[in-house]
Motif scaffolding. Structure first.
Motif, PDB file in Angstrom:
ATOM      1  N   SER A  85      37.318  41.804  41.541  1.00 15.54           N
ATOM      2  CA  SER A  85      38.379  42.752  41.864  1.00 15.54           C
ATOM      3  C   SER A  85      37.859  43.884  42.728  1.00 15.54           C
ATOM      4  O   SER A  85      36.772  44.417  42.487  1.00 15.54           O
ATOM      5  CB  SER A  85      38.993  43.336  40.584  1.00 15.54           C
ATOM      6  N   ILE A  86      38.630  44.240  43.742  1.00 15.37           N
ATOM      7  CA  ILE A  86      38.378  45.424  44.557  1.00 15.37           C
ATOM      8  C   ILE A  86      39.423  46.441  44.134  1.00 15.37           C
ATOM      9  O   ILE A  86      40.623  46.231  44.349  1.00 15.37           O
ATOM     10  CB  ILE A  86      38.495  45.105  46.056  1.00 15.37           C
ATOM     11  N   ILE A  87      38.986  47.525  43.481  1.00 14.37           N
ATOM     12  CA  ILE A  87      39.948  48.445  42.874  1.00 14.37           C
ATOM     13  C   ILE A  87      39.794  49.848  43.440  1.00 14.37           C
ATOM     14  O   ILE A  87      38.766  50.217  44.015  1.00 14.37           O
ATOM     15  CB  ILE A  87      39.836  48.460  41.336  1.00 14.37           C
ATOM     16  N   ASP A  88      40.826  50.632  43.244  1.00 15.53           N
ATOM     17  CA  ASP A  88      40.893  51.983  43.793  1.00 15.53           C
ATOM     18  C   ASP A  88      40.170  52.962  42.876  1.00 15.53           C
ATOM     19  O   ASP A  88      40.704  53.387  41.849  1.00 15.53           O
ATOM     20  CB  ASP A  88      42.361  52.390  43.962  1.00 15.53           C
ATOM     21  N   GLY A  89      38.940  53.324  43.253  1.00 15.27           N
ATOM     22  CA  GLY A  89      38.162  54.246  42.446  1.00 15.27           C
ATOM     23  C   GLY A  89      38.683  55.659  42.452  1.00 15.27           C
ATOM     24  O   GLY A  89      38.201  56.508  41.700  1.00 15.27           O
ATOM     25  N   ARG A  90      39.689  55.942  43.273  1.00 17.03           N
ATOM     26  CA  ARG A  90      40.284  57.281  43.304  1.00 17.03           C
ATOM     27  C   ARG A  90      41.277  57.480  42.167  1.00 17.03           C
ATOM     28  O   ARG A  90      41.714  58.600  41.909  1.00 17.03           O
ATOM     29  CB  ARG A  90      40.972  57.518  44.648  1.00 17.03           C
ATOM     30  N   LYS A  91      41.656  56.390  41.511  1.00 18.23           N
ATOM     31  CA  LYS A  91      42.578  56.487  40.373  1.00 18.23           C
ATOM     32  C   LYS A  91      41.803  56.821  39.106  1.00 18.23           C
ATOM     33  O   LYS A  91      40.834  56.126  38.777  1.00 18.23           O
ATOM     34  CB  LYS A  91      43.307  55.156  40.145  1.00 18.23           C
ATOM     35  N   PRO A  92      42.210  57.844  38.352  1.00 16.25           N
ATOM     36  CA  PRO A  92      41.556  58.097  37.066  1.00 16.25           C
ATOM     37  C   PRO A  92      41.680  56.879  36.150  1.00 16.25           C
ATOM     38  O   PRO A  92      42.719  56.226  36.102  1.00 16.25           O
ATOM     39  CB  PRO A  92      42.339  59.295  36.506  1.00 16.25           C
ATOM     40  N   HIS A  93      40.601  56.549  35.469  1.00 14.96           N
ATOM     41  CA  HIS A  93      40.560  55.428  34.511  1.00 14.96           C
ATOM     42  C   HIS A  93      40.897  54.095  35.163  1.00 14.96           C
ATOM     43  O   HIS A  93      41.503  53.214  34.559  1.00 14.96           O
ATOM     44  CB  HIS A  93      41.484  55.699  33.325  1.00 14.96           C
ATOM     45  N   SER A  94      40.467  53.934  36.419  1.00 14.30           N
ATOM     46  CA  SER A  94      40.788  52.693  37.134  1.00 14.30           C
ATOM     47  C   SER A  94      40.156  51.475  36.469  1.00 14.30           C
ATOM     48  O   SER A  94      40.724  50.376  36.505  1.00 14.30           O
ATOM     49  CB  SER A  94      40.351  52.784  38.598  1.00 14.30           C
ATOM     50  N   THR A 106      43.091  44.805  43.890  1.00 15.72           N
ATOM     51  CA  THR A 106      43.268  43.392  44.219  1.00 15.72           C
ATOM     52  C   THR A 106      42.294  42.540  43.417  1.00 15.72           C
ATOM     53  O   THR A 106      41.093  42.788  43.436  1.00 15.72           O
ATOM     54  CB  THR A 106      43.020  43.135  45.718  1.00 15.72           C
ATOM     55  N   MET A 107      42.812  41.511  42.728  1.00 16.41           N
ATOM     56  CA  MET A 107      41.964  40.568  42.017  1.00 16.41           C
ATOM     57  C   MET A 107      41.864  39.277  42.832  1.00 16.41           C
ATOM     58  O   MET A 107      42.888  38.722  43.265  1.00 16.41           O
ATOM     59  CB  MET A 107      42.507  40.263  40.628  1.00 16.41           C
TER      60      MET A 107
END
Length: 334
Positions: free
Chosen positions: A308-317, A330-331
Motif C-alpha cells: 500500500s502507498i498511503i498518505d502519511g499526512r493523515k493522522p493515524h494513517s 492505494t492498495m
C-alpha cells in the motif's frame, strides 16, 4: 530531526470496519462524524459528550477482524516524508506503531531522512544534488548521510517508540550484514549510491519473534567497508520480501495512486500489478511515484501479499490502512 516529544494516546480517530478492505463508513461513524464536526464548530465541550465510552468501545471492537487477520504477521513500514517532519504526525505514527505492536503485529520500520540530510549539507555549504530522483552521494555527502540516518534520525525514532511504550531496536543495513549493496547502474554520476543485491534477515528474525520493532536506516556497506546510500523505498520492498511480510506500507506525501494526477478525488483505492503497469505505460504514474510503485511490484512478485502507498499526512494513517475498511491510500495486489 525527529523531535523527542512523547505522544499522547487517543483512540477517537480509529474508524469502525468490516472485513472488506475499502468501504463507506457505517451509519454509526457517519452520525458520530457529523456530531463531532457540529460540536467542534459550536464548542469543544460537546465533542467529549458525543464520543462517550460505549461508543469508543464499540469502535475498537469493530477492529477485531483486522487484528485477527494481521496478528502474528509481519508488516514492513517505510516511514518518511511529511509524517516525519511534522511533530503532530510523528506522534500519530509512533502511536500507531506502538498500538499495532501491542495487539500482536510484527512491525519492521525502514526510515529515510532526506530533509534532515539537506539541512546538514546546507549548513556545511554543500549543495544537495540529485540525478533522476536519487541523491548524488560523494564521500563528504555519504558521511553526512550516515551521521543523519544512523546517528540522529534512527536514534530519535527508537527513543520515541520506546518512550511511548513500545520496544524498538535501532539498526542499519550494515548491522549483521543485513543489506549487501550493489552499485547503481549509473554509479559514475551518482557516487556511493546502491541498489540492494541481497538481504540477510538473520538479525531481524529473533528481534521480531521477541515482539520488538526493528528500526532500520537505509545505508549499507560492501565487503571493503565502503558505505552506500540506498533509497529507503527500495530497502523496504526488499526487506519485506526477505522476511515474508504480509504487507508492505509506504508512507508518502501524496494520497496514493491517482487516475488523474491533478485530481485528488481520482484516488485509486485498489489495483493489481497488471493495472499498475498499464497506468505507468499510459503516463498516469510518473516522476517520484515510479520508484515507489516499482518497489511495491517487486515485493509482490517475491511473495508479499499486498503493498500500500498511503498518505502519511493523515493522522493515524497506519491504523486507517490496517484496521479499517476505508484504507488510507492505494492498495496494490498481486
Amino acid at each position: 530531526m525527529l523531535a523527542l516529544k512523547p505522544p499522547s494516546i487517543s483512540f477517537d480517530k480509529v474508524l469502525p470496519c468490516k472485513k472488506t478492505h475499502h468501504r463507506s463508513p457505517t451509519p454509526l461513524l457517519r452520525s458520530r462524524r457529523t456530531a463531532v464536526a457540529a460540536a467542534a464548530s459550536g464548542g469543544g465541550a460537546a465533542t467529549v459528550a458525543v464520543v462517550d465510552s460505549p461508543t469508543r468501545v464499540e469502535i475498537l471492537s469493530e477492529a477485531l477482524p483486522y487484528i485477527q487477520q494481521f496478528r502474528g504477521k509481519t508488516i514492513v513500514v517505510k516511514y518518511g516524508g511529511a509524517a516525519m517532519k511534522s511533530l503532530e504526525l510523528q506522534d500519530s505514527v509512533v502511536k500507531d506503531l506502538v498500538l499495532l505492536s501491542c495487539v500482536g503485529l510484527r512491525l519492521v520500520v525502514i526510515h529515510g531522512g532526506g530533509p534532515e540530510i539537506n539541512s546538514w549539507l546546507t549548513r556545511l555549504n554543500i549543495q544537495p544534488q540529485f540525478l533522476n530522483g536519487l541523491r548524488v552521494t560523494d564521500a563528504a555527502t555519504m558521511e553526512i548521510v550516515e551521521m543523519v540516518l544512523v546517528g540522529k534520525v534512527n536514534k530519535s525514532l527508537v527513543s520515541l517508540i520506546n518512550r511511548a511504550g513500545g520496544t524498538a531496536v535501532g539498526l542499519s543495513g550494515k548491522d549483521g550484514r543485513l543489506l549487501a549493496p550493489r552499485p547503481a547502474p549509473n554509479s559514475a554520476g551518482l557516487g556511493f549510491v546502491a541498489d540492494v543485491a541481497r538481504v540477510d534477515p538473520t538479525i531481524l528474525l529473533p528481534i521480531l519473534s521477541s515482539g520488538h520493532i526493528p528500526v532500520i536506516a537505509s545505508v549499507a556497506a560492501d565487503e571493503a567497508g565502503q558505505g552506500y546510500n540506498i533509497n529507503a523505498d527500495t530497502v523496504a520492498g526488499e526487506i519485506a520480501a526477505a522476511v515474508g511480510a504480509e504487507k508492505l506500507i509506504l508512507l508518502t506525501d501524496v494520497p496514493g495512486i491517482l487516475e488523474d494526477r491533478n485530481d485528488v478525488a481520482s484516488l485509486v483505492k485498489e489495483i493489481d500489478i497488471k493495472g499498475v503497469r498499464k497506468m505507468v505505460e499510459m503516463g498516469k504514474v510518473a516522476g517520484g511515484m515510479i520508484p515507489k510503485v516499482t518497489c511495491c511490484v517487486r515485493s509482490l512478485a517475491q511473495g508479499v501479499r499486498t503493498a500500500s502507498i498511503i498518505d502519511g499526512r493523515k493522522p493515524h494513517s497506519l491504523l486507517l490502512e490496517l484496521l479499517t475498511g476505508d484504507g488510507a491510500g492505494t492498495m496494490i495486489t498481486g
